[in-house]
Design a protein around this motif. Structure first.
Motif, PDB file in Angstrom:
ATOM      1  N   ALA A  25       0.702  -1.255  -0.131  1.00 23.68           N
ATOM      2  CA  ALA A  25       0.068   0.009   0.025  1.00 23.68           C
ATOM      3  C   ALA A  25       0.796   1.485  -0.118  1.00 23.68           C
ATOM      4  O   ALA A  25       0.457   2.336  -0.541  1.00 23.68           O
ATOM      5  CB  ALA A  25      -0.956  -0.023   1.167  1.00 23.68           C
ATOM      6  N   SER A  26       2.158   1.128   0.462  1.00 21.83           N
ATOM      7  CA  SER A  26       3.071   2.387   0.495  1.00 21.83           C
ATOM      8  C   SER A  26       3.516   2.696  -0.747  1.00 21.83           C
ATOM      9  O   SER A  26       4.413   2.004  -1.439  1.00 21.83           O
ATOM     10  CB  SER A  26       4.070   2.036   1.711  1.00 21.83           C
ATOM     11  OG  SER A  26       5.220   3.082   1.598  1.00 21.83           O
ATOM     12  N   GLU A  27       3.237   4.000  -1.161  1.00 21.43           N
ATOM     13  CA  GLU A  27       3.840   4.470  -2.321  1.00 21.43           C
ATOM     14  C   GLU A  27       5.565   4.722  -2.051  1.00 21.43           C
ATOM     15  O   GLU A  27       6.226   4.535  -3.079  1.00 21.43           O
ATOM     16  CB  GLU A  27       3.213   5.790  -2.649  1.00 21.43           C
ATOM     17  CG  GLU A  27       3.619   6.493  -3.758  1.00 21.43           C
ATOM     18  CD  GLU A  27       3.169   5.385  -5.131  1.00 21.43           C
ATOM     19  OE1 GLU A  27       3.932   5.853  -6.343  1.00 21.43           O
ATOM     20  OE2 GLU A  27       2.136   4.863  -5.161  1.00 21.43           O
ATOM     21  N   GLU A  28       5.888   5.084  -1.091  1.00 19.75           N
ATOM     22  CA  GLU A  28       7.319   5.293  -1.057  1.00 19.75           C
ATOM     23  C   GLU A  28       8.043   3.928  -0.896  1.00 19.75           C
ATOM     24  O   GLU A  28       9.058   3.913  -1.544  1.00 19.75           O
ATOM     25  CB  GLU A  28       7.631   6.134   0.663  1.00 19.75           C
ATOM     26  CG  GLU A  28       7.219   7.463   0.607  1.00 19.75           C
ATOM     27  CD  GLU A  28       7.306   8.124   1.897  1.00 19.75           C
ATOM     28  OE1 GLU A  28       7.991   7.457   2.744  1.00 19.75           O
ATOM     29  OE2 GLU A  28       7.077   9.208   2.082  1.00 19.75           O
ATOM     30  N   ALA A  29       7.459   2.940  -0.253  1.00 16.57           N
ATOM     31  CA  ALA A  29       8.244   1.657  -0.448  1.00 16.57           C
ATOM     32  C   ALA A  29       7.949   0.786  -1.558  1.00 16.57           C
ATOM     33  O   ALA A  29       8.901   0.027  -1.954  1.00 16.57           O
ATOM     34  CB  ALA A  29       7.444   0.808   0.867  1.00 16.57           C
ATOM     35  N   ALA A  30       6.957   0.888  -2.085  1.00 16.50           N
ATOM     36  CA  ALA A  30       6.613  -0.023  -3.501  1.00 16.50           C
ATOM     37  C   ALA A  30       6.067   0.777  -4.481  1.00 16.50           C
ATOM     38  O   ALA A  30       5.182   0.240  -5.488  1.00 16.50           O
ATOM     39  CB  ALA A  30       5.589  -0.944  -2.984  1.00 16.50           C
ATOM     40  N   SER A  31       6.643   1.933  -5.017  1.00 13.69           N
ATOM     41  CA  SER A  31       5.995   2.889  -5.947  1.00 13.69           C
ATOM     42  C   SER A  31       6.215   1.991  -7.571  1.00 13.69           C
ATOM     43  O   SER A  31       5.686   2.631  -8.399  1.00 13.69           O
ATOM     44  CB  SER A  31       6.879   4.111  -6.015  1.00 13.69           C
ATOM     45  OG  SER A  31       8.189   3.956  -6.252  1.00 13.69           O
ATOM     46  N   PHE A  32       7.302   1.394  -7.612  1.00 14.76           N
ATOM     47  CA  PHE A  32       7.354   0.608  -8.672  1.00 14.76           C
ATOM     48  C   PHE A  32       6.942  -1.063  -8.764  1.00 14.76           C
ATOM     49  O   PHE A  32       7.195  -1.799  -9.660  1.00 14.76           O
ATOM     50  CB  PHE A  32       9.013   0.788  -9.151  1.00 14.76           C
ATOM     51  CG  PHE A  32       9.193   0.392 -10.657  1.00 14.76           C
ATOM     52  CD1 PHE A  32       8.515   0.941 -11.699  1.00 14.76           C
ATOM     53  CD2 PHE A  32      10.271  -0.526 -11.103  1.00 14.76           C
ATOM     54  CE1 PHE A  32       8.815   0.955 -12.975  1.00 14.76           C
ATOM     55  CE2 PHE A  32      10.585  -0.701 -12.687  1.00 14.76           C
ATOM     56  CZ  PHE A  32       9.678  -0.028 -13.359  1.00 14.76           C
ATOM     57  N   VAL A  33       6.068  -1.235  -7.778  1.00  9.47           N
ATOM     58  CA  VAL A  33       5.551  -2.437  -7.723  1.00  9.47           C
ATOM     59  C   VAL A  33       4.281  -2.821  -7.947  1.00  9.47           C
ATOM     60  O   VAL A  33       3.366  -2.082  -7.369  1.00  9.47           O
ATOM     61  CB  VAL A  33       5.917  -3.096  -6.134  1.00  9.47           C
ATOM     62  CG1 VAL A  33       5.278  -4.554  -5.980  1.00  9.47           C
ATOM     63  CG2 VAL A  33       7.343  -2.997  -5.750  1.00  9.47           C
ATOM     64  N   THR A  34       3.688  -3.511  -9.026  1.00  6.98           N
ATOM     65  CA  THR A  34       2.402  -3.634  -9.313  1.00  6.98           C
ATOM     66  C   THR A  34       2.446  -4.927 -10.095  1.00  6.98           C
ATOM     67  O   THR A  34       3.274  -5.573 -10.835  1.00  6.98           O
ATOM     68  CB  THR A  34       1.974  -2.419 -10.295  1.00  6.98           C
ATOM     69  OG1 THR A  34       0.533  -2.457 -10.178  1.00  6.98           O
ATOM     70  CG2 THR A  34       2.439  -2.628 -11.660  1.00  6.98           C
ATOM     71  N   GLY A  35       1.084  -5.677 -10.084  1.00  2.00           N
ATOM     72  CA  GLY A  35       0.937  -6.870 -10.641  1.00  2.00           C
ATOM     73  C   GLY A  35       1.667  -8.105 -10.054  1.00  2.00           C
ATOM     74  O   GLY A  35       1.720  -9.284 -10.605  1.00  2.00           O
ATOM     75  N   GLN A  36       1.815  -7.967  -8.721  1.00  2.00           N
ATOM     76  CA  GLN A  36       2.709  -8.715  -7.910  1.00  2.00           C
ATOM     77  C   GLN A  36       1.983  -9.302  -7.041  1.00  2.00           C
ATOM     78  O   GLN A  36       0.858  -9.105  -6.338  1.00  2.00           O
ATOM     79  CB  GLN A  36       3.837  -7.990  -7.569  1.00  2.00           C
ATOM     80  CG  GLN A  36       4.777  -7.387  -8.301  1.00  2.00           C
ATOM     81  CD  GLN A  36       5.391  -8.479  -9.445  1.00  2.00           C
ATOM     82  OE1 GLN A  36       5.763  -9.287  -9.161  1.00  2.00           O
ATOM     83  NE2 GLN A  36       5.317  -7.917 -10.572  1.00  2.00           N
ATOM     84  N   ILE A  37       2.146 -10.679  -6.354  1.00  4.01           N
ATOM     85  CA  ILE A  37       1.833 -11.224  -5.486  1.00  4.01           C
ATOM     86  C   ILE A  37       2.604 -11.888  -4.503  1.00  4.01           C
ATOM     87  O   ILE A  37       3.710 -12.790  -4.832  1.00  4.01           O
ATOM     88  CB  ILE A  37       0.894 -12.534  -5.913  1.00  4.01           C
ATOM     89  CG1 ILE A  37      -0.204 -12.255  -6.769  1.00  4.01           C
ATOM     90  CG2 ILE A  37       0.394 -13.446  -4.834  1.00  4.01           C
ATOM     91  CD1 ILE A  37      -0.893 -13.420  -7.706  1.00  4.01           C
TER      92      ILE A  37
END
Length: 255
Positions: free
Chosen positions: A233-245
């Motif tokens: 949920a964190s934009e700072e921590a996971a801004s380039f993370v999408t489509g992942q499980i």
């Protein structure tokens, strides 16, 4: 564990009266987020979760909806957005095994209940949240899938596993569709987690067999699932993370 950018964000956590959802809702509250706690038949438990968030200095509202109904999904999301004026994060957590039966013995009503609770709710709530997130310039959707989506599930839970397979595939497909709007879509796949009423749907011998197949030789706790949701949920921590499980299963299944 602190994600500073979650402070002040608005979060709807479906199925957050008990279990993983309750732990996730409380954790977002502890981060300073404003939390919409959702329940259906367990509203008293949802009120307790919201009270715990407020007692810790957070802000929370309780919302009721039967997410097997697409109209209710839309209403819930609209109510959450109206309560806080925006919707930054949607956690699609509502779901469950419902009942275990061999496919040949599954009645139409049970089929509908399992698929509607686990798959339809994710589609309905996500669809309703997208216009708000697009208008805001971004957002995050985190859904709860399961290791069952990869291994076909435990005994007599084919429909549950299949419905969670929908969640995993929906997560990847939606992530591609909405990335251009600044919306990230990911999921968490818990393994065998010790949560309330687990005995009601999982026989003890089946649970023991699952533990033997888990390298850590134990069940996980709902608190051990929380970090994955906050990270995604964190934009700072996971801004380039999408489509992942993210798999949280004690090593039972490894990518």
């Amino acid at each position: 564990m602190k994600f500073d950018d979650l402070a002040g964000k608005t979060v709807l956590v479906t199925g957050s009266s008990t279990g993983i959802g309750a732990a996730v809702a409380r954790a977002f509250g502890a981060q300073g987020a404003r939390v919409a706690v959702h329940g259906n038949s367990s509203l008293a438990a949802a009120e307790e979760v919201a009270a715990a968030i407020r007692a810790a200095g957070g802000e929370a509202v309780v919302l009721q909806a039967d997410l097997r109904d697409l109209g209710e999904c839309g209403r819930l999301v609209r109510d959450a957005q109206a309560a806080f004026g925006r919707l930054d994060i949607l956690v699609n957590n509502a779901g469950g095994v419902v009942a275990r039966k061999p496919i040949r013995d599954v009645e139409d009503e049970l089929y509908q209940s399992i698929v509607e609770l686990n798959a339809r709710s994710v589609f309905g709530c996500s669809r309703a949240a997208l216009p708000f997130m697009e208008a805001q310039g971004g957002g995050a959707i985190v859904s709860t899938t399961s290791l069952a989506a990869r291994n076909g599930g435990g005994g007599r839970s084919v429909l549950y596993a299949a419905s969670k397979g929908f969640v995993s595939t929906f997560t990847r497909g939606l992530a591609k569709e909405v990335a251009r709007f600044g919306i990230r879509v990911n999921a968490v796949a818990p393994g065998v987690i010790d949560k309330p009423n687990k005995d009601a749907t999982t026989p003890s011998h089946q649970l023991e067999a699952s533990i033997r197949q888990t390298p850590m030789r134990r069940t996980g706790t709902v608190e051990e699932c929380v970090g994955a949701y906050l990270y995604l949920a964190s934009e700072e921590a996971a801004s380039f993370v999408t489509g992942q499980i993210i798999e949280v299963n004690g090593g039972m299944i490894m990518p």
